[in-house]
Design an enzyme around this catalytic site. Structure first.
Site, PDB file in Angstrom:
ATOM      1  CD  GLU A  67      -1.306  -4.303  16.852  1.00  0.00           C
ATOM      2  OE1 GLU A  67      -1.930  -4.868  17.766  1.00  0.00           O
ATOM      3  OE2 GLU A  67      -0.434  -4.874  16.177  1.00  0.00           O
TER       4      GLU A  67
ATOM      5  CB  CYS B 205       7.532   0.344  13.881  1.00  0.00           C
ATOM      6  SG  CYS B 205       6.974  -0.626  12.465  1.00  0.00           S
TER       7      CYS B 205
ATOM      8  CB  CYS C 142      -1.358  -5.447   4.377  1.00  0.00           C
ATOM      9  SG  CYS C 142       0.058  -5.302   3.253  1.00  0.00           S
TER      10      CYS C 142
ATOM     11  CB  CYS D 299       4.293 -10.888   2.632  1.00  0.00           C
ATOM     12  SG  CYS D 299       4.631  -9.526   1.491  1.00  0.00           S
TER      13      CYS D 299
ATOM     14  CB  CYS E 207       3.926 -10.601   6.725  1.00  0.00           C
ATOM     15  SG  CYS E 207       3.574  -9.032   7.549  1.00  0.00           S
TER      16      CYS E 207
ATOM     17  N   GLY F   4       0.557  -2.243   6.439  1.00  0.00           N
ATOM     18  CA  GLY F   4       0.304  -1.652   5.141  1.00  0.00           C
ATOM     19  C   GLY F   4       1.533  -1.467   4.275  1.00  0.00           C
TER      20      GLY F   4
ATOM     21  CG  ASN G 265      10.031 -11.550  14.913  1.00  0.00           C
ATOM     22  OD1 ASN G 265      10.790 -11.860  15.811  1.00  0.00           O
ATOM     23  ND2 ASN G 265      10.256 -10.520  14.108  1.00  0.00           N
TER      24      ASN G 265
ATOM     25  CB  CYS H 136       9.942  -7.388  12.084  1.00  0.00           C
ATOM     26  SG  CYS H 136       9.898  -7.133  10.303  1.00  0.00           S
TER      27      CYS H 136
END
Length: 388
Positions: A112, A126, A133, A137, A140, A188, A319, A362
């Site tokens: 994306e 972005c 990844c 985290c 995320c 990533g 978010n 984000c």
């Protein structure tokens, strides 16, 4: 009458896919033209410059439209190479104008990219550097998708090309750009794919092509300390650090990479980043998590942590995404946190959430195919449990 069957296996190797010239560096393009028999080494530089401008300044995807190249050479280029764009699986537009692209670059390879208007000089893209990844985290959404592989430079550059196609921004404008900034903040960890990222930046910044300044390209890392010097030396890109905590105990939880490269090592690496100055400040990204890292005491600790570093702090309201246990800090809490940083002399803009309604904000990126596969697994598990 007898029939004989030939059961021997063919020894012919399958034809490999043509090389896409749109993702090669200048040197790679020259080498490919020579290796493909398009021209000899003596003419490769001139021919590569012609093709480069058609690809990266004019945005062409058809060799036959390269009017200053003779027909025989154009035909040879078409037979040997490609300029095809990747497949756009889905294009979504948020109510705030943010555009999210789900791009399939190869079978099973989807990433994306998100265009955000009115960010930077005019608008920022972005981009992703990996499929999935490895960092995990905990706040995320992207980190919940397992790593598939690094993206090639061609696949990174293709995200820029797709966006410019959509914005109808070819030929590359020198003024009034709608796409003015590139941020490596998508899927990533860019520093685990430094070769691909560095080559992509070389292509995107070339003055005879897309021609975006390296100072308008920002690479965000969660803190792969050994690669920081190489990033600055090879790319001259602006540096952003995904920080989110002011002590090792909390950062170990939020950003597990901290267990390998702790805050002391990270801060030392940042202070030594090539070109760091008041004109080239590092950006610290700090996601605001309710009751986790948002107290005034932590704001004061953040001031101490980054003291003496030319820096600004982007405060990012969390978010939400399906399944998360975190909540966004209250707005008043974020404002108090920002005021403490501002008083200490650090610019601390509160990033306005963009594209939340299409999961483009984000920390929300995750390829649609991965979401669908996960959904199918959950349904299968539920069906099996009900049948048991």
């Amino acid at each position: 009458m007898s029939i004989t069957l030939d059961l021997t296996r063919s020894t012919a190797s399958p034809k490999s896919a043509p090389v896409n010239l749109a993702g090669l560096t200048r040197t790679g393009l020259r080498d490919a033209l020579v290796a493909g028999g398009i021209c000899d080494a003596g003419k490769a530089r001139m021919r590569a410059t012609q093709i480069w401008r058609w690809i990266h300044h004019h945005g062409l995807t058809d060799f036959d439209q390269m009017s200053n190249i003779d027909k025989a050479t154009r035909a040879a280029l078409s037979d040997t190479f490609t300029l095809a764009r990747p497949e756009i699986v889905e294009r979504q537009v948020s109510k705030d104008g943010t555009r999210k692209y789900l791009i399939r670059t190869a079978p099973g390879i989807e990433v994306e990219a998100v265009y955000i208007p009115d960010v930077g000089r005019a608008g920022a893209l972005c981009v992703s550097s990996q499929v999935g990844c490895t960092l995990n985290c905990t706040f995320c959404h992207t980190g919940t998708q397992k790593l598939v592989r690094n993206l090639t430079a061609a696949e990174i550059v293709a995200q820029v090309q797709v966006c410019r196609d959509d914005l109808e921004e070819w030929p590359s404008p020198s003024e009034d750009r709608r796409l003015s900034n590139i941020v490596f903040m998508g899927m990533g960890e860019p520093l685990y794919n430094l070769d691909g990222v560095a080559d992509a930046i070389d292509i995107i910044s070339d003055p005879e092509g897309i021609a975006l300044s390296r100072r308008r390209m920002t690479v965000s890392t969660s803190g792969v300390v050994p690669q920081l010097d190489a990033l600055g030396t090879r790319t001259q890109a602006m540096l952003a650090i995904s920080l989110h905590a002011t002590n090792d105990a909390l950062r170990d939880v939020l950003v597990p990479l901290n267990k390998k490269y702790n805050l002391e090592a990270l801060m030392a690496g940042i202070r030594a980043y090539p070109g760091l100055s008041n004109a080239r400040r590092v950006t610290f990204e700090y996601v605001m998590l309710k009751g986790v890292n948002d107290s005034p005491a932590e704001a004061r600790e953040l001031v101490k942590l980054i003291d003496g570093i030319p820096a600004k702090v982007n405060l990012i309201p969390f978010n939400p995404w399906p399944g998360t246990d975190y909540e966004c800090s209250d707005w008043k809490t974020i404002e108090v946190f920002a005021a403490i940083l501002n008083k200490a002399g650090f610019a601390s803009p509160i990033r306005t959430p963009r594209g939340r309604d299409i999961l483009a904000a984000c920390g929300q990126l995750k390829s649609e195919s991965e979401k669908l596969r996960a959904s199918a697994v959950r349904k299968a598990e539920q069906a099996a449990a009900e049948a048991a």
